[in-house]
Design a protein around this motif. Structure first.
Motif, PDB file in Angstrom:
ATOM      1  N   GLU A  74       0.740  -1.129   0.123  1.00 59.80           N
ATOM      2  CA  GLU A  74       0.071   0.201   0.013  1.00 59.80           C
ATOM      3  C   GLU A  74       0.897   1.136   0.069  1.00 59.80           C
ATOM      4  OE1 GLU A  74      -2.339   2.081  -0.842  1.00 59.80           O
ATOM      5  OE2 GLU A  74      -3.869   0.509   0.066  1.00 59.80           O
ATOM      6  N   ALA A  82      -0.886   4.496  -0.091  1.00 68.29           N
ATOM      7  CA  ALA A  82      -1.448   5.622   0.391  1.00 68.29           C
ATOM      8  C   ALA A  82      -1.397   5.906   1.965  1.00 68.29           C
ATOM      9  CB  ALA A  82      -3.191   5.344   0.244  1.00 68.29           C
ATOM     10  N   ASP A  89      -1.846   6.677   5.795  1.00 69.72           N
ATOM     11  CA  ASP A  89      -2.651   6.004   6.922  1.00 69.72           C
ATOM     12  C   ASP A  89      -3.907   7.053   7.064  1.00 69.72           C
ATOM     13  OD1 ASP A  89      -1.012   3.892   7.435  1.00 69.72           O
ATOM     14  OD2 ASP A  89      -0.149   4.794   9.128  1.00 69.72           O
ATOM     15  N   GLU A  90      -3.849   8.099   6.901  1.00 69.97           N
ATOM     16  CA  GLU A  90      -5.090   9.356   7.179  1.00 69.97           C
ATOM     17  C   GLU A  90      -5.995   9.029   6.015  1.00 69.97           C
ATOM     18  OE1 GLU A  90      -1.481  11.885   5.939  1.00 69.97           O
ATOM     19  OE2 GLU A  90      -1.782  10.339   7.123  1.00 69.97           O
ATOM     20  N   ALA A  91      -5.602   8.757   4.931  1.00 72.26           N
ATOM     21  CA  ALA A  91      -6.342   8.679   3.794  1.00 72.26           C
ATOM     22  C   ALA A  91      -7.181   7.330   3.840  1.00 72.26           C
ATOM     23  CB  ALA A  91      -5.580   8.655   2.418  1.00 72.26           C
ATOM     24  N   ILE A  92      -6.577   6.227   4.375  1.00 72.25           N
ATOM     25  CA  ILE A  92      -7.046   4.963   4.653  1.00 72.25           C
ATOM     26  C   ILE A  92      -8.122   4.859   5.793  1.00 72.25           C
ATOM     27  CG2 ILE A  92      -6.676   2.467   5.172  1.00 72.25           C
ATOM     28  CD1 ILE A  92      -3.779   2.885   3.978  1.00 72.25           C
ATOM     29  N   ARG A  93      -7.832   5.641   6.848  1.00 69.85           N
ATOM     30  CA  ARG A  93      -8.592   5.753   8.038  1.00 69.85           C
ATOM     31  C   ARG A  93      -9.970   6.564   7.672  1.00 69.85           C
ATOM     32  NH1 ARG A  93      -3.625   6.351  11.080  1.00 69.85           N
ATOM     33  NH2 ARG A  93      -3.920   8.884  10.966  1.00 69.85           N
ATOM     34  N   SER A  94      -9.976   7.450   6.736  1.00 70.17           N
ATOM     35  CA  SER A  94     -11.008   8.214   6.350  1.00 70.17           C
ATOM     36  C   SER A  94     -11.957   7.528   5.596  1.00 70.17           C
ATOM     37  CB  SER A  94     -10.425   9.566   5.409  1.00 70.17           C
ATOM     38  OG  SER A  94     -10.157   9.090   4.212  1.00 70.17           O
ATOM     39  N   ASN A  95     -11.759   6.112   5.328  1.00 67.91           N
ATOM     40  CA  ASN A  95     -12.479   5.499   4.557  1.00 67.91           C
ATOM     41  C   ASN A  95     -12.828   4.268   5.354  1.00 67.91           C
ATOM     42  OD1 ASN A  95     -13.800   3.231   2.655  1.00 67.91           O
ATOM     43  ND2 ASN A  95     -13.421   4.789   0.792  1.00 67.91           N
ATOM     44  N   TRP A 115     -12.198   1.034   3.298  1.00 67.10           N
ATOM     45  CA  TRP A 115     -10.484   0.839   3.066  1.00 67.10           C
ATOM     46  C   TRP A 115      -9.822   0.440   4.419  1.00 67.10           C
ATOM     47  CZ3 TRP A 115      -7.748   5.437   0.381  1.00 67.10           C
ATOM     48  CH2 TRP A 115      -6.674   4.909  -0.348  1.00 67.10           C
ATOM     49  N   GLN A 116     -10.361   0.935   5.402  1.00 65.35           N
ATOM     50  CA  GLN A 116      -9.746   0.456   6.592  1.00 65.35           C
ATOM     51  C   GLN A 116      -9.887  -0.874   7.222  1.00 65.35           C
ATOM     52  OE1 GLN A 116      -7.473   1.906   8.712  1.00 65.35           O
ATOM     53  NE2 GLN A 116      -7.670   1.106  10.680  1.00 65.35           N
TER      54      GLN A 116
END
Length: 205
Positions: free
Chosen positions: A43, A45, A47-53, A56-57
């Motif tokens: 990955e 991307a 972490d903040e981008a993943i946590r926002s979805n 995804w998380q």
């Protein structure tokens, strides 16, 4: 020479759609008698981008035990099946980054004379499925690979409608791959394994 076909299923998936197709490819290849490695690419991307979805998380946690792909997986395999969601009619950056690490193998001819195929998913209808597969296959041509597609070799393909490889429209990740997409993925994988087996027999003979 070991007669069992070795298959590497290498994929990228953010929310799990492409992962489900990868699992279908694994099951089909195994049912065709192959030894299979399932590998995700790293990955990229933040972490903040993943946590926002949330999807995804959740998928990252679901697949945390899936091993990451290494160039050795390509040199090991007789058949390589790659899967990626579509990004503007091309593969995702995560899979492209992995492909960009294969220069030494390519330079040594270690990627030539293998069987390759692919699958993809898009958020919307006509979202670039065929373009993504064709751009992925361009990589395989550079490697000297043998590209195998599902074509219209089974009646199910007249429903699935994509002769270049398996594909699915997820409605922005809301719709999981249905029986049509999973059957197309399985057909794609089985044809690749059969061609890989024929190639191994020819090389052994």
């Amino acid at each position: 020479m070991d007669g069992q076909v070795k298959v590497a299923v290498i994929y990228y998936s953010a929310t799990g759609i492409t992962y489900q197709m990868a699992r279908a490819a694994v099951e089909a290849a195994e049912s065709a008698g192959a030894e299979v490695r399932l590998r995700k690419v790293r990955e990229l991307a933040p972490d903040e981008a993943i946590r926002s979805n949330s999807g995804w998380q959740a998928h990252r946690l679901e697949t945390q035990d899936v091993m990451e792909a290494e160039p050795d997986d390509l040199s090991w395999a007789d058949v390589v099946i790659m899967g990626s969601p579509t990004r503007y009619g091309m593969i995702a950056a995560q899979l492209k980054q992995f492909i960009d690490t294969t220069g030494p193998l390519w330079a040594n001819g270690a990627l030539a004379d293998k069987v390759y195929t692919g699958f993809t998913s898009t958020a919307t209808s006509h979202g670039g499925q065929e373009a993504t597969l064709l751009s992925l296959y361009t990589v395989f041509y550079h490697w000297g690979g043998i590209v195998v597609t599902p074509g219209y070799t089974d009646q199910s393909q007249f429903v699935a409608g994509n002769p270049y490889g398996a594909s699915h429209t997820s409605n922005n990740g809301e719709v999981a791959p249905d029986h049509v997409a999973l059957a197309a993925t399985a057909l794609t994988a089985k044809r690749a394994v059969l061609m890989g087996a024929a190639l191994k027999r020819g090389m052994a003979g």
